[in-house]
Write an enzyme that holds these catalytic residues in place. Structure first.
Site, PDB file in Angstrom:
ATOM      1  N   GLY A   1      -4.388  -2.096  -2.606  1.00 40.59           N
ATOM      2  CA  GLY A   1      -3.933  -3.473  -2.652  1.00 40.59           C
ATOM      3  C   GLY A   1      -2.467  -3.594  -2.302  1.00 40.59           C
ATOM      4  O   GLY A   1      -1.760  -2.588  -2.149  1.00 40.59           O
ATOM      5  N   PRO A   2      -1.977  -4.806  -2.163  1.00 41.23           N
ATOM      6  CA  PRO A   2      -0.560  -5.017  -1.810  1.00 41.23           C
ATOM      7  C   PRO A   2       0.365  -4.506  -2.901  1.00 41.23           C
ATOM      8  O   PRO A   2      -0.051  -4.280  -4.040  1.00 41.23           O
ATOM      9  CB  PRO A   2      -0.466  -6.543  -1.667  1.00 41.23           C
ATOM     10  CG  PRO A   2      -1.868  -7.027  -1.561  1.00 41.23           C
ATOM     11  CD  PRO A   2      -2.716  -6.057  -2.301  1.00 41.23           C
ATOM     12  N   PRO A   3       1.638  -4.324  -2.581  1.00 39.50           N
ATOM     13  CA  PRO A   3       2.597  -3.892  -3.610  1.00 39.50           C
ATOM     14  C   PRO A   3       2.740  -4.940  -4.706  1.00 39.50           C
ATOM     15  O   PRO A   3       2.715  -6.141  -4.457  1.00 39.50           O
ATOM     16  CB  PRO A   3       3.903  -3.731  -2.822  1.00 39.50           C
ATOM     17  CG  PRO A   3       3.502  -3.609  -1.403  1.00 39.50           C
ATOM     18  CD  PRO A   3       2.254  -4.389  -1.250  1.00 39.50           C
ATOM     19  N   GLY A   4       2.893  -4.454  -5.936  1.00 38.81           N
ATOM     20  CA  GLY A   4       3.191  -5.344  -7.037  1.00 38.81           C
ATOM     21  C   GLY A   4       2.010  -5.993  -7.701  1.00 38.81           C
ATOM     22  O   GLY A   4       2.193  -6.906  -8.523  1.00 38.81           O
ATOM     23  N   VAL A   5       0.773  -5.572  -7.399  1.00 40.83           N
ATOM     24  CA  VAL A   5      -0.393  -6.212  -8.023  1.00 40.83           C
ATOM     25  C   VAL A   5      -0.851  -5.452  -9.269  1.00 40.83           C
ATOM     26  O   VAL A   5      -1.827  -5.853  -9.905  1.00 40.83           O
ATOM     27  CB  VAL A   5      -1.560  -6.348  -7.015  1.00 40.83           C
ATOM     28  CG1 VAL A   5      -1.179  -7.278  -5.882  1.00 40.83           C
ATOM     29  CG2 VAL A   5      -1.966  -4.980  -6.477  1.00 40.83           C
ATOM     30  N   GLY A   6      -0.204  -4.330  -9.607  1.00 39.02           N
ATOM     31  CA  GLY A   6      -0.506  -3.663 -10.866  1.00 39.02           C
ATOM     32  C   GLY A   6      -1.400  -2.451 -10.772  1.00 39.02           C
ATOM     33  O   GLY A   6      -2.132  -2.149 -11.711  1.00 39.02           O
ATOM     34  N   LYS A   7      -1.346  -1.695  -9.659  1.00 35.77           N
ATOM     35  CA  LYS A   7      -2.234  -0.537  -9.498  1.00 35.77           C
ATOM     36  C   LYS A   7      -1.846   0.586 -10.453  1.00 35.77           C
ATOM     37  O   LYS A   7      -2.695   1.127 -11.167  1.00 35.77           O
ATOM     38  CB  LYS A   7      -2.179  -0.055  -8.035  1.00 35.77           C
ATOM     39  CG  LYS A   7      -2.632  -1.086  -7.018  1.00 35.77           C
ATOM     40  CD  LYS A   7      -2.624  -0.531  -5.613  1.00 35.77           C
ATOM     41  CE  LYS A   7      -1.227  -0.225  -5.104  1.00 35.77           C
ATOM     42  NZ  LYS A   7      -0.416  -1.448  -4.970  1.00 35.77           N
ATOM     43  N   THR A   8      -0.568   0.957 -10.466  1.00 38.28           N
ATOM     44  CA  THR A   8      -0.135   2.060 -11.324  1.00 38.28           C
ATOM     45  C   THR A   8      -0.207   1.690 -12.802  1.00 38.28           C
ATOM     46  O   THR A   8      -0.636   2.494 -13.642  1.00 38.28           O
ATOM     47  CB  THR A   8       1.297   2.482 -10.953  1.00 38.28           C
ATOM     48  OG1 THR A   8       1.356   2.781  -9.555  1.00 38.28           O
ATOM     49  CG2 THR A   8       1.718   3.692 -11.749  1.00 38.28           C
TER      50      THR A   8
ATOM     51  N   LYS B   1      -5.312 -13.891   3.283  1.00 36.97           N
ATOM     52  CA  LYS B   1      -4.889 -14.951   4.206  1.00 36.97           C
ATOM     53  C   LYS B   1      -5.052 -16.332   3.586  1.00 36.97           C
ATOM     54  O   LYS B   1      -4.171 -17.192   3.704  1.00 36.97           O
ATOM     55  CB  LYS B   1      -5.705 -14.852   5.500  1.00 36.97           C
ATOM     56  CG  LYS B   1      -5.404 -13.604   6.316  1.00 36.97           C
ATOM     57  CD  LYS B   1      -6.277 -13.521   7.553  1.00 36.97           C
ATOM     58  CE  LYS B   1      -5.949 -12.277   8.381  1.00 36.97           C
ATOM     59  NZ  LYS B   1      -6.816 -12.175   9.573  1.00 36.97           N
TER      60      LYS B   1
ATOM     61  N   SER C   1      -6.547 -11.142  15.231  1.00 38.27           N
ATOM     62  CA  SER C   1      -7.018 -12.270  14.419  1.00 38.27           C
ATOM     63  C   SER C   1      -6.306 -13.576  14.733  1.00 38.27           C
ATOM     64  O   SER C   1      -6.676 -14.615  14.185  1.00 38.27           O
ATOM     65  CB  SER C   1      -6.853 -11.935  12.930  1.00 38.27           C
ATOM     66  OG  SER C   1      -5.494 -11.727  12.614  1.00 38.27           O
TER      67      SER C   1
END
Length: 807
Positions: A361-368, A730, A687
């Site tokens: 996912g994008p940076p900052g979405v809470g993966k770690t 998007k 796209s």
């Protein structure tokens, strides 16, 4: 004793005794074992006064029944002194060599070989010369030195050789008593009738033997010195042990025993235990001053420090885990459900092998942080390893012990830090692994991230198998494109989408604001207050992103400003509003809805949607036509694929010009320019095809685009709209920018319905299209805009657009 024998007497006929691996010289006494039937008959028929035989060596000792061709031609006439019968029915005889003989003709073969022979005499030098005398003396002296240095020769030989005056007998005596001469060399000396040549050959051999004996003596001396030094060191160490024992200090043997006890108690595998005990045995026999002592000691310390059998006490509680996940993270329902499913299976079957999850996912979405919550809900240790920028394969597998300063890889080091065999192990930024001449770390991860293989993971440093099957590996990545397909195949990919504005506000209220106010020493609700409208203003005008990292940064800035005011003596509570937000954060970075409305007022501008690793973004495409030489210009730092989409869009417009009221000759007299603003940012991908076609038609027909409408989709030359990826990102980017309607390819309808709930969409409407004609009908106004009087016919001029967001 031998009978009286005249040295001048010649032998004419003798029985022949073949011998193996033995050469008899004249004047030498030699014991022989006789066992062959023919040889036994030969010895048995010897008369008491005629015990003369010919002793001839075999060419090949493996032949049991030698024929004349199997024997050398030169032998020795000998007298049998004594015959002894052995219990094995063999005979043991003592023979004395008399003279050299040459076998000239075999008379009979039965019952033993009998042949005519010729007595051979040495060829002596014609006159006494100093050279011959010197050669004799040299041979004598060298032989004495060899006897003195050799442990296998009796010292009496030195006296005997001095009493031999006949040079021929001297040469035969030395050749017979020197054990280092091979049988083939002895046969050559026996066949050498030239006395000078025989002595010269013997002299060279004695010189070589002298060097060998001197070297052997030096080696023995060095070894003896080492042994003496070792004995001295051993004696001193024993004294030191006795002193340490009296003082109560621990000694090396005590440390060895401690290591042995740890090896027995740590629960190693059979292979690891065998290797550890073998190295411990080497260590116990080695001096601490030895070069390898500390290498082996460090290796054993690593082996005993690893948690071979230690696992966390599993306390799987589904309700508790759900509460922790909901408390730490807002939304992310699909990810939480997958984790709770795994925990449920783990509760029923504790022996379950750890799955390999990959959060994308994008940076900052809470993966770690989500991985940390998983470890917390499982009551397991948490280990994190950042893979970003790693180029060396040894970071994963470790270095071999032959290298100075070698260590295990980061996987084994992480397991040691966790002190358990089943931690939650996070491999962060797995999409940013590099490769160069030092290896490919992503290939080394293929074994680590495979539950069927990692049970026998072998680190280069340990060189024994270690079981990683209980480890819960979680990988994080922003994109999947840079991850090798073989590595993706081993992982269960879970996508984390970007957040909507409402979700960001909720995350800020629940997590970000309490965290930042506490870190900055500001009391929430007493000294500072964040109303939801103010948070919405920050999100829409300062932090247009998929995650919440920049939002947390801006909240931290507002908290620091309040902390500054409190430090200056102003204890008044601050309620965050639009006015003080601009004072603290500066001029808004994004113009939000006003930008959308302003930029599409004139024809030739279309709004597209782009996907980036940081989430979705709004993309402006502008087109214009002018008098010229029928050229087509593309600008805006666009990539090859996007340029091809522009050309395909123009080709479709030219092919359908009549349907839009465009003169077909118009393209022969005008130039067309398509530009994508924010020209410093690279852009690529197919796209934006429908957006480019819409912009070109809008510019040529002067029909502006509807306000607050965006689109995405790939175009074909036949006018079809093909599906694209990143639909959720998007659409959320369009909503953040103030778009009210979005045109999507019809084939993306299942993706939109799965990822976009009514709560996420709000008042945003989605339209699904199959052809470019449907796009143009839905996107463009029905009536063209009147052309300004100052403009030439069919030309469109635009003011310089403000830089758009990165795509």
């Amino acid at each position: 004793m031998a009978p009286s024998f005249d040295k001048t007497t010649d032998f004419t006929e003798l029985p022949i005794l073949p011998v193996r691996e033995t050469v008899l010289f004249p004047n030498a006494i030699l014991p022989l074992t006789v066992g062959r039937e023919s040889s036994l008959k030969l010895v048995g028929e010897l008369k008491e006064d005629e015990k003369f035989i010919g002793v001839v060596a075999q060419r090949d000792p493996r032949v049991d029944n030698p024929q004349p061709v199997d024997l050398f031609q030169i032998g020795t006439a000998a007298y049998v002194h004594k015959i002894i019968k052995l219990p094995s029915q063999n005979l043991f005889i003592f023979v004395e060599g008399l003279k050299r003989i040459a076998v000239e003709e075999v008379i009979s073969m039965e019952p033993y070989i009998r042949a005519r022979v010729k007595t051979l005499e040495d060829i002596l030098p014609t006159e006494d010369t100093p050279g011959f005398d010197a050669l004799v003396r040299s041979v004598t002296s060298l032989f004495q030195q060899v006897v003195q240095l050799s442990p296998s020769l009796s010292d009496d030989l030195q006296t005997v050789v001095l009493n031999i005056e006949d040079p021929s007998r001297l040469a035969d005596f030395i050749a017979a008593n020197l054990p280092s001469i091979s049988n083939s060399e002895k046969q050559e000396l026996l066949e050498s009738m030239n006395l000078t040549a025989r002595l010269d050959r013997l002299n060279r051999h004695l010189a070589r033997e002298m060097e060998v004996q001197q070297l052997r003596s030096k080696i023995q001396s060095d070894v003896q010195d080492q042994v003496t030094a070792s004995q001295r060191e051993f004696y001193l160490r024993e004294q030191m042990k006795a002193i340490q024992k009296e003082l109560g200090e621990s000694d090396e043997q005590h440390e060895i025993e401690e290591l042995r006890q740890k090896i027995e108690a740590v629960g190693m595998s059979d292979e690891a235990k065998k290797e550890a005990l073998r190295e411990l045995g080497r260590l116990s026999k080695m001096s601490p001053a030895a070069a390898d002592y500390h290498v082996i000691r460090t290796y054993l310390d690593w082996l005993v420090a690893l948690p071979w059998s230690k696992v966390s006490e599993l306390k799987v509680n589904i309700r508790k885990a759900k509460e922790i996940l909901d408390q730490d993270h807002y939304d992310l329902h699909k990810i939480k459900d997958r984790i709770l499913d795994y925990l449920a299976v783990l509760q029923l079957k504790p022996q379950l092998k750890g799955p390999i999850l990959c959060f994308v996912g994008p940076p900052g979405v809470g993966k770690t942080s989500l991985a940390k919550s998983i470890a917390k809900s499982l009551d397991r240790r948490f280990v994190r390893m950042s893979l970003g920028g790693i180029h060396d394969e040894a970071e994963i597998r470790g270095h071999r012990r032959t290298y100075i300063g070698a260590l295990p890889g980061q996987i084994i080091q992480g397991i040691r830090r966790a002190e358990a065999r089943d931690p939650v192990f996070v491999l962060d930024e797995v999409d940013k692994i590099g490769r160069d001449f030092r290896g490919d770390p992503s290939s080394a991860l293929l074994e680590v991230l495979d539950p069927e293989q990692n049970a026998t993971f072998r680190d280069n440093y340990l060189d024994v198998q270690f079981d990683l099957s209980k480890v819960l590996f979680i990988c994080t990545a922003n994109v999947l494109d840079t991850i090798p397909p073989a590595l993706i195949d081993r992982m269960e990919v879970l996508e984390l989408q970007g957040y909507t504005e409402e979700e960001k506000i909720e995350i800020a209220v629940r997590h970000l604001i309490p965290k930042q106010t506490e870190e900055h020493g500001v009391r929430l609700d007493e000294q500072i207050e964040f109303p939801r409208p103010a948070l919405a203003y920050v999100i829409s005008h300062y932090t247009r992103e998929a995650g919440v990292r920049n939002l947390e940064r801006e909240i931290a800035t507002l908290c620091r400003k309040q902390a500054r005011r409190i430090a200056d003596g102003n204890d008044q509570k601050t309620v965050v509003t639009e006015e003080n937000i601009q004072e603290s954060l500066g001029v808004p970075r994004f113009r939000a809805e006003a930008e959308i409305v302003e930029r599409v007022r004139k024809p030739g501008v279309a709004i597209g949607l782009a996907w980036t690793p940081a989430g979705g973004d709004v993309l402006f495409v502008e087109a214009t036509a002018m008098k010229g030489g029928k050229s087509f210009t593309m600008t805006g730092h666009v990539g090859q694929v996007m340029q091809e989409s522009m050309q395909a869009a123009l080709a479709w417009v030219r092919g359908h010009a009549a349907a839009f009221g465009i003169d077909p000759e118009f393209f022969q007299t005008h130039d067309i320019h398509v530009h994508v603003p924010a020209g410093a940012i690279p852009k690529d991908g197919p796209s934006a095809g429908v957006t480019m076609a819409t912009a070109i038609v809008s510019a040529l027909t002067r029909r502006p685009m509807h306000e607050r409408m965006a689109m995405t989709g790939e175009i074909t030359l036949s006018g079809q709209v093909l599906p694209v990826g990143g639909i959720k990102e998007k659409v959320l980017a369009a909503k953040r920018a103030g778009v009210r309607e979005v045109l999507l390819p019809a084939e993306n309808e299942p993706n939109a319905k799965e990822d976009l709930t009514p709560d996420l969409l709000g008042d945003l409407r989605l339209h699904y299209v199959k052809t470019i004609e449907e796009v143009l009908d839905a996107a463009l106004e029905d009536e063209p805009v009147p052309q300004p009087a100052a403009e030439p016919a069919r030309e469109v001029e635009f003011a310089h657009p403000t830089p758009g967001p990165p795509n």
